[in-house]
Design a protein around this motif. Structure first.
Motif, PDB file in Angstrom:
ATOM      1  N   UNK A  98       0.775  -0.943  -0.140  1.00  0.00           N
ATOM      2  CA  UNK A  98       0.004  -0.017   0.111  1.00  0.00           C
ATOM      3  C   UNK A  98       0.791   1.333   0.078  1.00  0.00           C
ATOM      4  N   UNK A  99       0.531   2.068  -0.805  1.00  0.00           N
ATOM      5  CA  UNK A  99       1.452   3.378  -1.194  1.00  0.00           C
ATOM      6  C   UNK A  99       0.501   4.366  -0.644  1.00  0.00           C
ATOM      7  N   UNK A 100       1.112   5.631   0.159  1.00  0.00           N
ATOM      8  CA  UNK A 100       0.526   6.820   0.514  1.00  0.00           C
ATOM      9  C   UNK A 100       1.389   7.839   0.119  1.00  0.00           C
ATOM     10  N   UNK A 101       1.047   8.785  -0.560  1.00  0.00           N
ATOM     11  CA  UNK A 101       2.022  10.101  -0.954  1.00  0.00           C
ATOM     12  C   UNK A 101       1.687  10.945   0.175  1.00  0.00           C
ATOM     13  N   UNK A 102       2.696  11.718   0.635  1.00  0.00           N
ATOM     14  CA  UNK A 102       2.653  12.436   1.608  1.00  0.00           C
ATOM     15  C   UNK A 102       3.294  13.955   1.258  1.00  0.00           C
ATOM     16  N   UNK A 103       2.998  14.762   2.058  1.00  0.00           N
ATOM     17  CA  UNK A 103       3.411  16.280   1.388  1.00  0.00           C
ATOM     18  C   UNK A 103       4.759  16.722   1.900  1.00  0.00           C
ATOM     19  N   UNK A 104       5.380  15.780   2.355  1.00  0.00           N
ATOM     20  CA  UNK A 104       6.685  16.221   2.746  1.00  0.00           C
ATOM     21  C   UNK A 104       7.723  14.845   2.923  1.00  0.00           C
ATOM     22  N   UNK A 105       8.952  15.022   2.899  1.00  0.00           N
ATOM     23  CA  UNK A 105      10.183  14.084   2.942  1.00  0.00           C
ATOM     24  C   UNK A 105       9.898  13.459   4.191  1.00  0.00           C
ATOM     25  N   UNK A 106       9.837  11.950   4.324  1.00  0.00           N
ATOM     26  CA  UNK A 106       9.616  11.239   5.508  1.00  0.00           C
ATOM     27  C   UNK A 106      11.100  10.845   6.128  1.00  0.00           C
ATOM     28  N   UNK A 123       8.125  19.791   9.220  1.00  0.00           N
ATOM     29  CA  UNK A 123       8.175  20.157  10.940  1.00  0.00           C
ATOM     30  C   UNK A 123       6.705  19.401  11.277  1.00  0.00           C
ATOM     31  N   UNK A 124       6.211  18.533  10.876  1.00  0.00           N
ATOM     32  CA  UNK A 124       5.119  17.583  11.344  1.00  0.00           C
ATOM     33  C   UNK A 124       5.427  16.144  11.571  1.00  0.00           C
ATOM     34  N   UNK A 140       5.428  20.116  14.880  1.00  0.00           N
ATOM     35  CA  UNK A 140       6.988  19.902  15.649  1.00  0.00           C
ATOM     36  C   UNK A 140       7.744  21.571  15.512  1.00  0.00           C
ATOM     37  N   UNK A 141       8.666  21.431  16.323  1.00  0.00           N
ATOM     38  CA  UNK A 141       9.172  22.877  16.387  1.00  0.00           C
ATOM     39  C   UNK A 141      10.405  23.019  15.148  1.00  0.00           C
ATOM     40  N   UNK A 142      10.556  21.739  14.468  1.00  0.00           N
ATOM     41  CA  UNK A 142      11.599  21.871  13.453  1.00  0.00           C
ATOM     42  C   UNK A 142      11.370  20.733  12.370  1.00  0.00           C
ATOM     43  N   UNK A 143      12.416  20.655  11.628  1.00  0.00           N
ATOM     44  CA  UNK A 143      12.318  19.320  10.874  1.00  0.00           C
ATOM     45  C   UNK A 143      12.556  18.339  11.627  1.00  0.00           C
ATOM     46  N   UNK A 144      11.726  17.140  11.494  1.00  0.00           N
ATOM     47  CA  UNK A 144      11.815  15.835  12.298  1.00  0.00           C
ATOM     48  C   UNK A 144      13.102  15.146  11.668  1.00  0.00           C
ATOM     49  N   UNK A 160      14.229  17.047  16.567  1.00  0.00           N
ATOM     50  CA  UNK A 160      14.042  18.014  15.489  1.00  0.00           C
ATOM     51  C   UNK A 160      15.269  18.937  15.314  1.00  0.00           C
ATOM     52  N   UNK A 161      15.317  19.524  14.192  1.00  0.00           N
ATOM     53  CA  UNK A 161      16.450  20.496  13.925  1.00  0.00           C
ATOM     54  C   UNK A 161      16.482  21.771  14.366  1.00  0.00           C
ATOM     55  N   UNK A 162      15.729  21.885  15.678  1.00  0.00           N
ATOM     56  CA  UNK A 162      15.684  23.008  16.237  1.00  0.00           C
ATOM     57  C   UNK A 162      16.691  22.899  17.788  1.00  0.00           C
TER      58      UNK A 162
END
Length: 181
Positions: A98-106, A123-124, A140-144, A160-162
């Motif tokens: 099963x494939x799901x497209x996501x809005x951002x790099x996982x 940041x989610x 999230x407060x930054x890139x996870x 995160x990157x913060x």
């Protein structure tokens, strides 16, 4: 990938796991310790049986590096996340995915009981049910960059990157978090 054994305070070479043509980004043992799952820069995930140097399975289909590969709590299933902005749930017995497209790099994912939790560069933190439908998004407060779940599966730790580690209570799913800097 080389396997080392700690014996009498020193490391000794035990085995080399073959199969990946590029760097490994993530590795995990199954709950029983009999299987090893790895994510690779070569756009695949590989599954080995312990003590066998050749992969039993190579999971292909991602268009960019695979950043996370985890064993699901569901029998015979693994989950992968990729820089191609997809999450894939692989059924190893039925050879189905099963494939799901996501809005951002996982960047990472974890598989506690009855869900998948993924961390992203937008940041989610996303929580998915077992049918891979997004049930919740947590800011999230930054890139996870990485995730982990406590042994009792009650808390999620995110990095995160913060320069902050955040601890989330999975029983409440609220924005109340402990932040460690």
């Amino acid at each position: 990938m080389t396997s080392l054994l700690m014996s009498s305070g020193s490391l000794t070479h035990r085995a080399t796991l073959d199969g990946s043509t590029e760097g490994i980004t993530c590795i995990e043992f199954s709950a029983t310790g009999r299987r090893i799952l790895a994510a690779s820069y070569d756009k695949s995930a590989l599954l080995w049986q312990r003590d066998e140097p050749v992969p039993k399975l190579t999971l292909t289909g991602h268009r960019r590096k695979v950043t996370a590969a985890r064993f699901s709590t569901l029998p015979h299933q693994v989950v992968t996340g990729s820089a191609d902005r997809t999450i894939r749930q692989w059924d190893l017995h039925r050879a189905a995915v099963q494939v799901v497209e996501v809005a951002s790099y996982c960047s990472d994912l974890v598989c506690p009981e009855n869900c998948i939790i993924s961390g992203h560069y937008d940041c989610k933190i996303r929580v998915w049910d077992t049918t891979i439908s997004c049930a919740q998004e947590l800011p999230a407060q930054g890139k996870v960059t990485s995730l982990d779940v406590s042994a009792d599966q009650r808390q999620l730790l995110s990095c995160c990157r913060d320069d902050c580690l955040q601890l989330v209570d999975l029983r409440r799913w609220s924005n109340d978090r402990l932040c460690f800097r």
